[in-house]
Structures are given as C-alpha cells and as structure tokens.
Design a protein around this motif. Structure first.
Motif, PDB file in Angstrom:
ATOM      1  N   LEU A 112       0.988  -0.881   0.156  1.00  0.00           N
ATOM      2  CA  LEU A 112       0.261   0.062   0.060  1.00  0.00           C
ATOM      3  C   LEU A 112       0.603   1.066   0.545  1.00  0.00           C
ATOM      4  CD1 LEU A 112      -2.238  -1.212   2.628  1.00  0.00           C
ATOM      5  CD2 LEU A 112      -3.467  -1.091   0.589  1.00  0.00           C
ATOM      6  N   THR A 113       0.160   2.544  -0.677  1.00  0.00           N
ATOM      7  CA  THR A 113       0.950   3.253  -1.002  1.00  0.00           C
ATOM      8  C   THR A 113       0.096   4.232  -0.028  1.00  0.00           C
ATOM      9  OG1 THR A 113       1.830   3.144  -2.993  1.00  0.00           O
ATOM     10  CG2 THR A 113       2.107   5.415  -2.854  1.00  0.00           C
ATOM     11  N   PRO A 114       1.173   4.698   0.889  1.00  0.00           N
ATOM     12  CA  PRO A 114       0.069   6.530   1.742  1.00  0.00           C
ATOM     13  C   PRO A 114       0.872   7.595   1.317  1.00  0.00           C
ATOM     14  CG  PRO A 114       2.815   5.961   2.846  1.00  0.00           C
ATOM     15  CD  PRO A 114       2.773   4.945   1.854  1.00  0.00           C
ATOM     16  N   GLN A 115      -0.589   8.424   1.763  1.00  0.00           N
ATOM     17  CA  GLN A 115      -0.604   9.626   0.935  1.00  0.00           C
ATOM     18  C   GLN A 115      -1.496  10.375   2.585  1.00  0.00           C
ATOM     19  OE1 GLN A 115      -3.084   9.795  -2.625  1.00  0.00           O
ATOM     20  NE2 GLN A 115      -0.214   9.746  -3.514  1.00  0.00           N
ATOM     21  N   TYR A 116      -0.658  11.806   2.022  1.00  0.00           N
ATOM     22  CA  TYR A 116      -1.013  12.398   3.322  1.00  0.00           C
ATOM     23  C   TYR A 116      -1.972  13.809   2.845  1.00  0.00           C
ATOM     24  CZ  TYR A 116      -1.628  16.162   7.522  1.00  0.00           C
ATOM     25  OH  TYR A 116      -2.258  16.091   8.940  1.00  0.00           O
ATOM     26  N   SER A 117      -3.072  14.081   3.637  1.00  0.00           N
ATOM     27  CA  SER A 117      -3.365  15.415   3.262  1.00  0.00           C
ATOM     28  C   SER A 117      -5.073  16.233   4.539  1.00  0.00           C
ATOM     29  CB  SER A 117      -5.376  15.623   2.069  1.00  0.00           C
ATOM     30  OG  SER A 117      -5.982  14.154   2.699  1.00  0.00           O
ATOM     31  N   GLU A 118      -5.461  17.659   4.448  1.00  0.00           N
ATOM     32  CA  GLU A 118      -5.345  18.343   5.529  1.00  0.00           C
ATOM     33  C   GLU A 118      -6.602  18.989   4.622  1.00  0.00           C
ATOM     34  OE1 GLU A 118      -1.256  19.102   7.643  1.00  0.00           O
ATOM     35  OE2 GLU A 118      -2.801  20.779   7.654  1.00  0.00           O
ATOM     36  N   GLU A 119      -7.309  19.056   5.769  1.00  0.00           N
ATOM     37  CA  GLU A 119      -8.353  20.666   4.768  1.00  0.00           C
ATOM     38  C   GLU A 119      -9.172  21.427   6.338  1.00  0.00           C
ATOM     39  OE1 GLU A 119     -11.774  17.447   4.447  1.00  0.00           O
ATOM     40  OE2 GLU A 119     -11.045  16.634   3.339  1.00  0.00           O
ATOM     41  N   GLY A 120      -9.207  22.592   6.185  1.00  0.00           N
ATOM     42  CA  GLY A 120      -9.275  23.390   7.059  1.00  0.00           C
ATOM     43  C   GLY A 120     -10.453  24.267   7.147  1.00  0.00           C
ATOM     44  N   GLY A 121     -11.064  24.165   6.358  1.00  0.00           N
ATOM     45  CA  GLY A 121     -13.189  24.556   6.033  1.00  0.00           C
ATOM     46  C   GLY A 121     -13.746  24.404   7.107  1.00  0.00           C
ATOM     47  N   ASP A 122     -14.788  23.947   7.267  1.00  0.00           N
ATOM     48  CA  ASP A 122     -15.471  24.632   8.563  1.00  0.00           C
ATOM     49  C   ASP A 122     -14.272  23.788  10.290  1.00  0.00           C
ATOM     50  OD1 ASP A 122     -17.602  25.831   8.274  1.00  0.00           O
ATOM     51  OD2 ASP A 122     -17.952  23.727   6.271  1.00  0.00           O
ATOM     52  N   TRP A 123     -13.939  22.770  10.038  1.00  0.00           N
ATOM     53  CA  TRP A 123     -13.370  22.230  11.104  1.00  0.00           C
ATOM     54  C   TRP A 123     -11.735  21.145  10.327  1.00  0.00           C
ATOM     55  CZ3 TRP A 123     -18.407  20.926  10.448  1.00  0.00           C
ATOM     56  CH2 TRP A 123     -18.417  19.186  10.398  1.00  0.00           C
ATOM     57  N   LYS A 124     -11.113  21.343  11.256  1.00  0.00           N
ATOM     58  CA  LYS A 124      -9.682  20.464  10.791  1.00  0.00           C
ATOM     59  C   LYS A 124     -10.081  18.858  10.207  1.00  0.00           C
ATOM     60  CE  LYS A 124      -6.785  23.670  12.846  1.00  0.00           C
ATOM     61  NZ  LYS A 124      -6.345  23.564  14.680  1.00  0.00           N
ATOM     62  N   VAL A 125      -9.016  18.984   9.656  1.00  0.00           N
ATOM     63  CA  VAL A 125      -9.233  17.120   9.339  1.00  0.00           C
ATOM     64  C   VAL A 125      -8.052  16.821   8.952  1.00  0.00           C
ATOM     65  CG1 VAL A 125      -9.968  15.017   7.597  1.00  0.00           C
ATOM     66  CG2 VAL A 125     -11.582  17.144   8.637  1.00  0.00           C
ATOM     67  N   ARG A 126      -7.357  15.449   9.543  1.00  0.00           N
ATOM     68  CA  ARG A 126      -6.150  15.176   8.524  1.00  0.00           C
ATOM     69  C   ARG A 126      -6.403  14.340   8.813  1.00  0.00           C
ATOM     70  NH1 ARG A 126      -3.238  18.420  13.609  1.00  0.00           N
ATOM     71  NH2 ARG A 126      -3.562  20.396  12.613  1.00  0.00           N
ATOM     72  N   ARG A 127      -5.372  13.699   7.080  1.00  0.00           N
ATOM     73  CA  ARG A 127      -5.659  12.232   6.933  1.00  0.00           C
ATOM     74  C   ARG A 127      -4.963  11.750   6.331  1.00  0.00           C
ATOM     75  NH1 ARG A 127     -10.716  13.455   3.664  1.00  0.00           N
ATOM     76  NH2 ARG A 127     -12.041  13.136   5.159  1.00  0.00           N
ATOM     77  N   LEU A 128      -4.918  10.223   6.523  1.00  0.00           N
ATOM     78  CA  LEU A 128      -3.654   9.111   6.341  1.00  0.00           C
ATOM     79  C   LEU A 128      -5.102   8.371   4.923  1.00  0.00           C
ATOM     80  CD1 LEU A 128      -0.270   8.608   5.906  1.00  0.00           C
ATOM     81  CD2 LEU A 128      -1.442   6.975   7.812  1.00  0.00           C
ATOM     82  N   THR A 129      -4.161   8.514   3.790  1.00  0.00           N
ATOM     83  CA  THR A 129      -4.934   7.310   2.564  1.00  0.00           C
ATOM     84  C   THR A 129      -4.007   6.159   2.699  1.00  0.00           C
ATOM     85  OG1 THR A 129      -4.726   8.990   1.211  1.00  0.00           O
ATOM     86  CG2 THR A 129      -7.193   8.688   2.175  1.00  0.00           C
TER      87      THR A 129
END
Ligand SMILES: [Zn+2]
Length: 206
Positions: A112-129
């Motif tokens: 599996l290949t890891p990727q990371y993303s962040e969202e800072g819209g209405d609230w913070k989201v940190r995501r490792l896929t």
C-alpha cells in the motif's frame, strides 16, 4: 543484522536477520526459536513493530522492514498477531500527521502507498490514506484504508434558500476514524487505539 530483545531471562535474546524478500529469515536465540525453528513471539513482535523490549545495539527497524517486505515471515507475523498485544505506533508518531512524517515499517511492508492530506474548512481534518496500485504503477481510485483525525462533527442541513449549513457542531469525542473498502467504519478516542485497529484491519486483508 542483529536485534536484542529483553525476554524473561537475564540476558536479552538475540535475533538475527538474514536474506531479503523471499529469502528473509529472522532467527531467535530463545528456547522456542532454537528448538522449533519456527517463528517465536519475539520475532513476531519485532516484525509487527512491537519494540518496547528492544535493547541498545539493535539494528535499524526501517532497514529490517525493507528486508522483510514480501517475505513469508511478515505474512506469518501478520497472520498470527500476538494475543492481546496492541500494535504501538512507531516512535515519534503521536498523531495522523506525524505517523505519515515518521513513516511506519508495518505500512511500508505492505504493497500500500500512503498519502497524506489536510482540510481546514469548517473544521480541521487530517487524513492518511493507503492506496493500492495497478500493475502499471498508477494508484487505484479510492483508498484501501484510511486513518482520519476529524476535529468536529455536525449535521448538514439545507437552508430555506437552498444553501447548506451545519448544525450541532461540536468537538468529536472520538476524533480518530478508521475506514476501509471492506470494513465497517470505527471511531476511537485515542490515536494509539486507532493505529492498532488500522494495523489489525490491514492484517486481515486477504
Ligand atoms: Zn524468541
């Protein structure tokens, strides 16, 4: 490459890693390892990244994960996880973001290949896929697994003018979310517990 693990005896057991990939082998000096020639609990623990008993002078774990990748030893360790023993995150990994930055031998040992993303819209989201790849190397659509930290939760409601808004927005009691293509979504309060669940879910993958 040698590793020293403190067992029940006075002297730490010595684990010796030889070969790589299909020829990889991890031999342990403990009675069970010596007598049966089978994978003992120390070898299994080391391959699963459980390193609390690891002693000074031991080899590099990232290097070990590279050598063990694709081996039957890794498959066996993941197939027979240590009873009741949770998988601890790698040192320095205390949240979704640092897990991605520090890297994880157990994830590296998979395809599996890891990727990371962040969202800072209405609230913070940190995501490792974690993504599977097609034979040509392209990432498959949709993550096979996902470990997310989500700051808040809320209900989406349609306003009178048709626009969307959130209601009942509040901090999440269980901000860590583990999702997978073929599993039910689970939430956890602590990062360590979410990590443990993710690794176990990955191990169950066919
Ligand atoms: Zn052993």
């Amino acid at each position: 490459m040698l590793f020293y693990v403190q067992g029940s005896g006075k002297t730490p057991y010595e684990l010796k890693a030889t070969g790589a990939g299909e020829t990889f082998y991890l031999a342990c000096s403990c009675p069970a390892g010596r007598k049966t020639g089978k994978q003992c609990k120390h070898a299994r623990a080391l391959l699963m990244g459980e390193v609390t008993a690891l002693q000074e002078g031991s080899g590099d774990l990232v290097e070990l994960a590279k050598l063990a990748a694709g081996s039957s030893a890794i498959a066996e360790a993941m197939d027979r996880p240590l009873e009741k023993m949770p998988h601890r995150p790698p040192e320095g990994a205390s949240c979704v973001k640092s897990l991605y930055e520090v890297g994880c031998p157990l994830i590296d040992a998979t395809d599996l290949t890891p990727q990371y993303s962040e969202e800072g819209g209405d609230w913070k989201v940190r995501r490792l896929t974690l993504h599977e790849r097609w034979r040509n190397g392209n990432l498959k659509k949709g993550a096979a697994f996902e470990l997310t930290w989500e700051e808040m939760s809320g209900d989406v409601v349609v306003q009178a003018d048709g626009s969307l808004a959130y209601e009942n927005v509040k901090p999440r009691a269980r901000p860590y979310v583990v999702r997978g293509k073929s599993m039910q979504t689970v939430t956890r309060k602590k990062f360590e517990d979410a990590y443990d669940f993710l690794i176990k879910a990955m191990a169950k993958r066919g």
